[in-house]
Design an enzyme around this catalytic site. Structure first.
Site, PDB file in Angstrom:
ATOM      1  N   GLU A  33       0.845  -1.193   0.000  1.00  0.00           N
ATOM      2  CA  GLU A  33       0.000   0.000   0.000  1.00  0.00           C
ATOM      3  C   GLU A  33       0.878   1.240   0.000  1.00  0.00           C
ATOM      4  O   GLU A  33       1.602   1.503   0.960  1.00  0.00           O
ATOM      5  CB  GLU A  33      -0.904   0.004   1.243  1.00  0.00           C
ATOM      6  CG  GLU A  33      -1.717   1.269   1.424  1.00  0.00           C
ATOM      7  CD  GLU A  33      -2.338   1.375   2.808  1.00  0.00           C
ATOM      8  OE1 GLU A  33      -2.546   2.508   3.284  1.00  0.00           O
ATOM      9  OE2 GLU A  33      -2.608   0.325   3.419  1.00  0.00           O
ATOM     10  N   LYS A  48     -10.376  -1.474   8.601  1.00  0.00           N
ATOM     11  CA  LYS A  48      -9.079  -1.242   9.228  1.00  0.00           C
ATOM     12  C   LYS A  48      -9.287  -0.588  10.589  1.00  0.00           C
ATOM     13  O   LYS A  48      -9.860   0.493  10.681  1.00  0.00           O
ATOM     14  CB  LYS A  48      -8.224  -0.340   8.337  1.00  0.00           C
ATOM     15  CG  LYS A  48      -6.827  -0.087   8.884  1.00  0.00           C
ATOM     16  CD  LYS A  48      -6.031   0.843   7.979  1.00  0.00           C
ATOM     17  CE  LYS A  48      -6.436   2.286   8.175  1.00  0.00           C
ATOM     18  NZ  LYS A  48      -5.537   3.220   7.448  1.00  0.00           N
TER      19      LYS A  48
END
Length: 238
Positions: free
Chosen positions: A70, A156
């Protein structure tokens, strides 16, 4: 290995028009990302002032066992790094996505998934329109529910270290089927505990990709750190 792409739905029937029909939004397929995280439960989160070679960085991480990378909007020229890595066939996403425009730019640059630091409805809408999965950030039980309602492929939990692995066990009570990702302060010393207490996956930040090491292009050190981290995570399943 499961890919992160989503199929394109056929266009619905429309009334005759003098203008060509526009493409309808594609529904993002969340399950491929979830399956990938079940098999490989680590996402490397890169925040660095400079990345000399994004594809080489992804290769160094993959050699150490981390295949999901990411890149974040806190990194200068992030879309350029996404382009280079995605065109080289690496599996990359973009994080710290705060707006629909950032989401669109990230997808155009090759991001196959999006990550936000909090619940961002406009990012979720942009992800749905682009047909890519989104991992929405949350902390409280109410925010987790909101993220699920917005169509998050996974939620998340940030900052994970501040609340500890036990918090994931607590969230599993009301949300036994919600894929949770631990982010913020996760390292080789505590990653296995987060996984053992209910996290589907964890984010590896500066413990694996320190900004100075990334900026220096020390790929051997990145691989070493990735191996240590993934070996520690394996302890959660032994």
């Amino acid at each position: 290995m499961t890919e992160l792409s989503a199929p394109t739905d056929p266009s619905p029937l429309r009334e005759p028009s003098s203008k060509p029909p526009s493409k309808p939004p594609r529904e993002p397929s969340s399950e491929p990302l979830r399956e990938l995280l079940r098999a490989e439960p680590v996402i490397a989160v890169v925040r660095a002032p400079r990345i000399p070679d994004a594809a080489a960085l992804c290769d160094a991480l993959a050699e150490g066992g981390i295949t999901l990378t990411e890149f974040t909007y806190t990194t200068p020229d992030v879309t350029d790094h996404l382009l280079r890595a995605s065109r080289a066939g690496r599996r990359v996403g973009v994080g710290t996505v705060l707006t629909a425009e950032q989401a669109r730019r990230g997808v155009e640059a090759g991001a196959s998934f999006l990550v936000t630091p909090g619940c961002r409805p406009e990012v979720a809408e942009a992800a749905a329109a682009a047909g890519v999965p989104v991992v929405l950030g949350a902390l409280t039980p109410t925010e987790v529910a909101h993220a699920v309602d917005l169509g998050a492929a996974a939620v998340k939990i940030f900052p994970a270290r501040s609340f500890g692995p036990g918090y994931f066990r607590d969230l599993r009570g009301p949300y036994p089927d919600v894929p949770l990702v631990a982010s913020g302060g996760v390292n080789a010393g505590n990653a296995a505990e987060f996984l053992a207490h209910g996290a589907l996956a964890v984010c590896a930040g500066t413990d694996v990709v320190p900004p100075d090491v990334v900026a220096a292009g020390d790929w051997a050190e990145i691989t070493r750190r990735a191996r240590v981290f993934t070996a520690a995570c394996a302890g959660a399943f032994s």
